[in-house]
Design an enzyme around this catalytic site. Structure first.
Site, PDB file in Angstrom:
ATOM      1  N   ASN A 157       0.829  -1.234   0.154  1.00 39.36           N
ATOM      2  CA  ASN A 157       0.001  -0.030   0.091  1.00 39.36           C
ATOM      3  C   ASN A 157       0.732   1.353   0.124  1.00 39.36           C
ATOM      4  OD1 ASN A 157      -1.888   1.886   0.476  1.00 39.36           O
ATOM      5  ND2 ASN A 157      -2.257   1.586   2.683  1.00 39.36           N
ATOM      6  N   LYS A 186       0.032   4.256  -0.315  1.00 37.56           N
ATOM      7  CA  LYS A 186      -0.586   5.606   0.123  1.00 37.56           C
ATOM      8  C   LYS A 186      -0.392   6.641  -0.752  1.00 37.56           C
ATOM      9  CE  LYS A 186       0.009   3.159   4.618  1.00 37.56           C
ATOM     10  NZ  LYS A 186       0.083   3.417   6.094  1.00 37.56           N
ATOM     11  N   HIS A 197      -9.693   1.185   5.582  1.00 39.26           N
ATOM     12  CA  HIS A 197      -8.190   1.625   6.099  1.00 39.26           C
ATOM     13  C   HIS A 197      -8.418   2.332   7.317  1.00 39.26           C
ATOM     14  CE1 HIS A 197      -3.853   2.644   6.734  1.00 39.26           C
ATOM     15  NE2 HIS A 197      -3.466   1.781   6.232  1.00 39.26           N
ATOM     16  N   GLU A 241      -6.570   5.064   8.171  1.00 42.64           N
ATOM     17  CA  GLU A 241      -6.360   6.478   7.721  1.00 42.64           C
ATOM     18  C   GLU A 241      -7.658   6.958   7.085  1.00 42.64           C
ATOM     19  OE1 GLU A 241      -2.594   5.771   5.531  1.00 42.64           O
ATOM     20  OE2 GLU A 241      -1.777   5.020   7.513  1.00 42.64           O
ATOM     21  N   GLU A 281      -5.463  -4.758  11.005  1.00 45.46           N
ATOM     22  CA  GLU A 281      -4.060  -3.754  10.982  1.00 45.46           C
ATOM     23  C   GLU A 281      -4.237  -3.175  12.202  1.00 45.46           C
ATOM     24  OE1 GLU A 281      -2.510  -2.647   7.020  1.00 45.46           O
ATOM     25  OE2 GLU A 281      -4.212  -1.388   7.499  1.00 45.46           O
ATOM     26  N   GLY A 287       2.832   2.350  10.666  1.00 44.83           N
ATOM     27  CA  GLY A 287       3.720   3.341  10.430  1.00 44.83           C
ATOM     28  C   GLY A 287       4.603   3.617  11.700  1.00 44.83           C
ATOM     29  N   SER A 294       3.823  -2.117  10.153  1.00 51.44           N
ATOM     30  CA  SER A 294       5.190  -2.044  10.413  1.00 51.44           C
ATOM     31  C   SER A 294       5.690  -3.635   9.868  1.00 51.44           C
ATOM     32  CB  SER A 294       5.453  -1.677  11.595  1.00 51.44           C
ATOM     33  OG  SER A 294       5.116  -0.369  12.053  1.00 51.44           O
TER      34      SER A 294
HETATM   35  P1  PGA Z   1       3.002   0.182   7.547  1.00 51.62           P
HETATM   36  O1  PGA Z   1       1.594   0.432   6.968  1.00 51.62           O
HETATM   37  O2  PGA Z   1       3.521  -0.993   6.899  1.00 51.62           O
HETATM   38  O3  PGA Z   1       3.816   1.361   7.020  1.00 51.62           O
HETATM   39  O4  PGA Z   1       2.870   0.262   8.898  1.00 51.62           O
HETATM   40  C1  PGA Z   1       0.581  -0.739   6.716  1.00 51.62           C
HETATM   41  C2  PGA Z   1      -0.799  -0.015   6.302  1.00 51.62           C
HETATM   42  O5  PGA Z   1      -0.930   0.948   6.528  1.00 51.62           O
HETATM   43  O6  PGA Z   1      -1.560  -0.912   5.590  1.00 51.62           O
END
Ligand code: PGA
Length: 259
Positions: free
Chosen positions: A10, A12, A98, A100, A173, A179, A218
């Protein structure tokens, strides 16, 4: 258990056109080499670039395209939105729910239900994301939060016979792991994936096959193997580490070795 191992990147809101081109010039060669040596692997690779880059990548052969988002309305006067039918011209999958999107764009359960239904209408496979925040984790009520997230969105969709036999993918998640560089431990992941597996089996009978459950938060080449080895983990959803072609390829190689 699902047969495939999924490895989905992903991106983003990252990468300009020249960076996308550079990435795929190298990525296509790496994948070609990997599959040339063994094309029997049950591995499904996906990349979710910014929507503006989807057309450019639509001739992808070794991997599938994933949209990061679709509109919750079918078409019309919704300035700035991109509809499921537009996305479906390029993409096989779409992320829905997601954290976010829930956090920064106030996406409610009702909106997520609409998006999943539109995804099915236009033959996109939704990847539904769920997961608790740090407060829920520390308070210890994360399983009830996860239950609510799944039962308020997924169960209503599948209570309708219209969606009989559709394919669904879900991704655990934990918000505190996204992140942050602090991934959930294999034990923490295992607990939630086992729980989600049972919840899905007990409540949605009309679904096609068993639902792949991915983990995201992560993930990197150091932790991928121990996470993928957990019983109900069927793949990874990778943010930061998917931006670097060498790192992402390394994770795919690990999954390939386990498939
Ligand atoms: P990350 O993000 O691997 O940077 O933690 C995962 C995601 O948001 O799908």
């Amino acid at each position: 258990m699902s047969e495939n191992i999924y490895v989905i990147g992903n991106w983003k809101m990252n990468k300009h056109l020249h960076e996308v081109t550079d990435f795929f010039d190298q990525f296509n060669i790496s994948l070609h080499d990997m599959f040339a040596s063994d094309n029997s692997a049950n591995i499904e690779i996906g990349v979710a670039p910014a929507a503006i880059h989807l057309p450019q990548l639509s001739d992808a052969t070794n991997f599938s395209l994933v949209a990061q988002n679709i509109a919750s309305e079918e078409n019309g006067a919704y300035t700035g939105e991109i509809s499921a039918s537009m996305v479906a011209e390029y993409s096989r999958y779409v992320l829905v729910g997601h954290s976010e999107r829930r956090m920064f764009f106030n996406e409610s359960n009702d909106i997520l239900i609409k998006k999943i239904m539109l995804a099915y209408k236009y033959n996109l496979i939704p990847i539904f994301c769920f997961g608790e925040n740090l407060e829920n984790r520390e308070k210890g009520d994360y399983l009830s939060i996860i239950k609510q997230q799944i039962e308020k969105v997924i169960f209503p969709v599948f209570s309708s016979s219209v969606f009989l036999n559709q394919t669904l993918i879900v991704a655990y998640e934990p918000v505190w792991a996204i992140g942050t560089g602090k991934h959930a431990s294999p034990e923490q992941i295992s607990e939630v994936h086992d729980y989600a597996r049972n919840l899905l089996i007990d409540n949605i009978g009309n679904i096609k096959g068993s639902v792949p459950i991915l983990y995201g938060g992560s993930c990197n080449s150091q932790n991928a193997k121990s996470i993928l080895e957990q019983k109900n983990v069927n793949g990874l959803l990778i943010g930061g580490a998917s931006l670097d072609v060498d790192h992402f390829t390394k994770i795919i190689q690990i999954a390939h070795g386990l498939s």
